[in-house]
Design a protein around this motif. Structure first.
Motif, PDB file in Angstrom:
ATOM      1  N   PRO A 124      -7.602 -27.984  29.773  1.00 10.01           N
ATOM      2  CA  PRO A 124      -7.829 -29.348  29.278  1.00 10.01           C
ATOM      3  C   PRO A 124      -6.510 -30.109  29.253  1.00 10.01           C
ATOM      4  O   PRO A 124      -5.504 -29.576  28.807  1.00 10.01           O
ATOM      5  N   ASN A 143      -2.626 -18.512  29.952  1.00 13.42           N
ATOM      6  CA  ASN A 143      -2.293 -19.862  30.416  1.00 13.42           C
ATOM      7  C   ASN A 143      -0.771 -20.034  30.363  1.00 13.42           C
ATOM      8  O   ASN A 143      -0.122 -19.474  29.498  1.00 13.42           O
ATOM      9  N   ARG A 184      -0.918 -27.933  34.770  1.00 13.37           N
ATOM     10  CA  ARG A 184      -0.109 -28.787  35.641  1.00 13.37           C
ATOM     11  C   ARG A 184      -0.126 -28.316  37.091  1.00 13.37           C
ATOM     12  O   ARG A 184       0.036 -29.133  37.993  1.00 13.37           O
TER      13      ARG A 184
HETATM   14  C1  LIG Z   1      -0.554 -34.133  29.893  1.00 15.35           C
HETATM   15  C2  LIG Z   1      -1.087 -32.916  29.174  1.00 15.35           C
HETATM   16  C3  LIG Z   1      -2.172 -33.051  28.319  1.00 15.35           C
HETATM   17  C4  LIG Z   1      -2.677 -31.930  27.647  1.00 15.35           C
HETATM   18  N1  LIG Z   1      -3.780 -32.081  26.836  1.00 15.35           N
HETATM   19  C5  LIG Z   1      -4.327 -30.976  26.258  1.00 15.35           C
HETATM   20  C6  LIG Z   1      -5.548 -31.071  25.517  1.00 15.35           C
HETATM   21  O1  LIG Z   1      -6.169 -32.136  25.380  1.00 15.35           O
HETATM   22  N2  LIG Z   1      -6.021 -29.924  24.945  1.00 15.35           N
HETATM   23  C7  LIG Z   1      -5.373 -28.711  25.079  1.00 15.35           C
HETATM   24  O2  LIG Z   1      -5.840 -27.697  24.546  1.00 15.35           O
HETATM   25  N3  LIG Z   1      -4.236 -28.605  25.795  1.00 15.35           N
HETATM   26  C8  LIG Z   1      -3.713 -29.686  26.396  1.00 15.35           C
HETATM   27  N4  LIG Z   1      -2.601 -29.546  27.165  1.00 15.35           N
HETATM   28  C9  LIG Z   1      -2.012 -28.215  27.397  1.00 15.35           C
HETATM   29  C10 LIG Z   1      -2.591 -27.565  28.669  1.00 15.35           C
HETATM   30  O3  LIG Z   1      -3.967 -27.314  28.501  1.00 15.35           O
HETATM   31  C11 LIG Z   1      -1.875 -26.232  28.975  1.00 15.35           C
HETATM   32  O4  LIG Z   1      -2.024 -25.375  27.878  1.00 15.35           O
HETATM   33  C12 LIG Z   1      -0.383 -26.420  29.255  1.00 15.35           C
HETATM   34  O5  LIG Z   1      -0.149 -27.506  30.137  1.00 15.35           O
HETATM   35  C13 LIG Z   1       0.241 -25.139  29.847  1.00 15.35           C
HETATM   36  O6  LIG Z   1      -0.388 -24.780  31.046  1.00 15.35           O
HETATM   37  P1  LIG Z   1       0.271 -25.101  32.505  1.00 15.35           P
HETATM   38  O7  LIG Z   1       1.656 -24.464  32.499  1.00 15.35           O
HETATM   39  O8  LIG Z   1      -0.671 -24.455  33.476  1.00 15.35           O
HETATM   40  O9  LIG Z   1       0.365 -26.591  32.624  1.00 15.35           O
HETATM   41  C14 LIG Z   1      -2.071 -30.651  27.826  1.00 15.35           C
HETATM   42  C15 LIG Z   1      -0.986 -30.528  28.706  1.00 15.35           C
HETATM   43  C16 LIG Z   1      -0.501 -31.633  29.393  1.00 15.35           C
HETATM   44  C17 LIG Z   1       0.666 -31.451  30.345  1.00 15.35           C
END
Ligand SMILES: Cc1cc2nc3c(=O)[nH]c(=O)nc-3n(C[C@H](O)[C@H](O)[C@H](O)COP(=O)(O)O)c2cc1C
Length: 334
Positions: A16, A200, A225
């Motif tokens: 998300p 994650n 991301r």
């Molecule tokens: C712009 C942005 C918005 C996010 N919004 C949420 C959210 O609404 N709910 C949530 O549980 N995590 C949110 N996250 C965290 C991501 O779900 C994820 O845990 C985090 O980006 C790490 O994973 P990645 O390294 O694959 O990006 C957000 C992350 C980003 C960068």
């Protein structure tokens, strides 16, 4: 993997992301192979008041399912009412956000702040469990900061309150999204509970996902991301395609994504979404910065699409996947 009674058809899934993982992007991720998608966080109080913004976030395509809807909040009764409403709207799974690090959220005792008071979090999960018949999941961090790493304690408590699955983003609240995600903490949670754990953090390819699963024992992997401008990251077969077929596939996905955006949102917000996603789709290609500058100068959805199409045609890659136009050559503004 199964979460409660819900069958999740593949091991990788879209994370998300507020302002990003709306219905069009989730459907695209689903079509590319994401086994489960999750709405961005929805404030339970706003949802209970039927605010237009909360209702818009809850909108989804039936073809996205299985779909998890994510709640943000701290009051057990308000959260329970909001959860019941999400279930009524069609959520296959309701997820509680226990990881949001934003000061305006944690300052109100929501998101990652829930990990600081485990008994209070247990009361919330009990209320949610009672309110729902669909599976209940949580998304946590490793802890508040390096001095308070309590993911294992929170996971054990959640399991005993009837939570069906846990996602672990192993950065602390203090780390936000910076620095490397310490995957070892995912493995510690896997060893501590019997319910499925999704890992994650820092996954950008199927190879990364397989490595995370091998190193931690997690049953599935959430990609955030790493899916921006690359929803084909969820496809098991994409990487094996020859470059020309990859390019055709990407073109088809991008065009469909933009069509969905334009169908789903009114013009002004569709433009914002197209600018954002099309800019991500240029990443790694020649002249990306020139193209992005042009993208953000546009004032209409038709216009931004024309800019992108012209760019896409100009950067046709050669058979080994290199852009045909060198990075330093000027891009015609057209
Ligand atoms: C712009 C942005 C918005 C996010 N919004 C949420 C959210 O609404 N709910 C949530 O549980 N995590 C949110 N996250 C965290 C991501 O779900 C994820 O845990 C985090 O980006 C790490 O994973 P990645 O390294 O694959 O990006 C957000 C992350 C980003 C960068």
């Amino acid at each position: 993997m199964k979460i409660g009674s819900v069958e999740i058809p593949s091991v990788t899934r879209l994370a998300p992301m507020a302002g990003i993982t709306n219905a069009p992007f989730r459907l695209i991720a689903r079509e590319c192979g994401s086994g489960l998608t999750t709405t961005e966080e929805m404030d339970a109080a706003a949802l209970s008041m039927h605010t237009p913004h909360a209702d818009a976030i809850a909108a989804y395509y039936p073809e996205e399912r299985p779909l998890a809807m994510q709640l943000l909040g701290k009051d057990p009764d308000i959260l329970a009412r909001a959860a019941a409403r999400l279930q009524q709207l069609g959520a296959d799974i309701v997820d509680l956000n226990m990881g949001c690090p934003m000061r305006q959220i944690t300052g109100k005792g929501k998101g990652a702040a829930l990990m600081r008071d485990v008994p209070a979090a247990a009361r919330i999960l009990r209320a949610l469990r009672r309110a729902l018949t669909v599976p209940l999941t949580i998304k946590i961090r490793s802890g508040w900061d390096d001095g308070h790493l309590n993911a294992v304690e929170v996971a054990r408590m959640a399991e005993s309150e009837g939570v069906d699955a846990i996602t672990v983003h192993p950065r602390t609240r203090a780390q936000r999204h910076a620095g490397r995600a310490p995957w070892a903490i995912i493995g510690e949670v896997v060893d501590a509970v019997r319910i499925p754990v999704t890992g994650n953090g820092d996954v950008r390819s199927m190879a990364d996902a397989r490595r995370m699963m091998a190193e931690t024992g997690c049953q599935s992997v959430m990609i955030g991301r790493g899916a921006l401008g690359r929803p084909w990251v969820f496809s098991e077969s994409f990487e094996a395609l020859p470059p020309e077929a990859q390019r055709d596939d990407k073109a088809r996905v991008i065009a469909r994504h933009c069509r969905l955006i334009r169908e789903h949102f009114r013009e002004t917000y569709a433009l914002v979404q197209m600018q954002k996603h099309l800019a991500w789709y240029t990443e790694g290609l020649g002249h990306a910065s020139d193209c992005r500058r042009l993208i953000f100068q546009t004032r209409a959805a038709d216009e931004v699409w024309e800019v992108f199409e012209r760019y896409w045609d100009a950067v046709r890659p050669d058979p080994v996947g290199q852009p045909a136009v060198p990075e330093d050559a000027p891009l015609a503004a057209g």
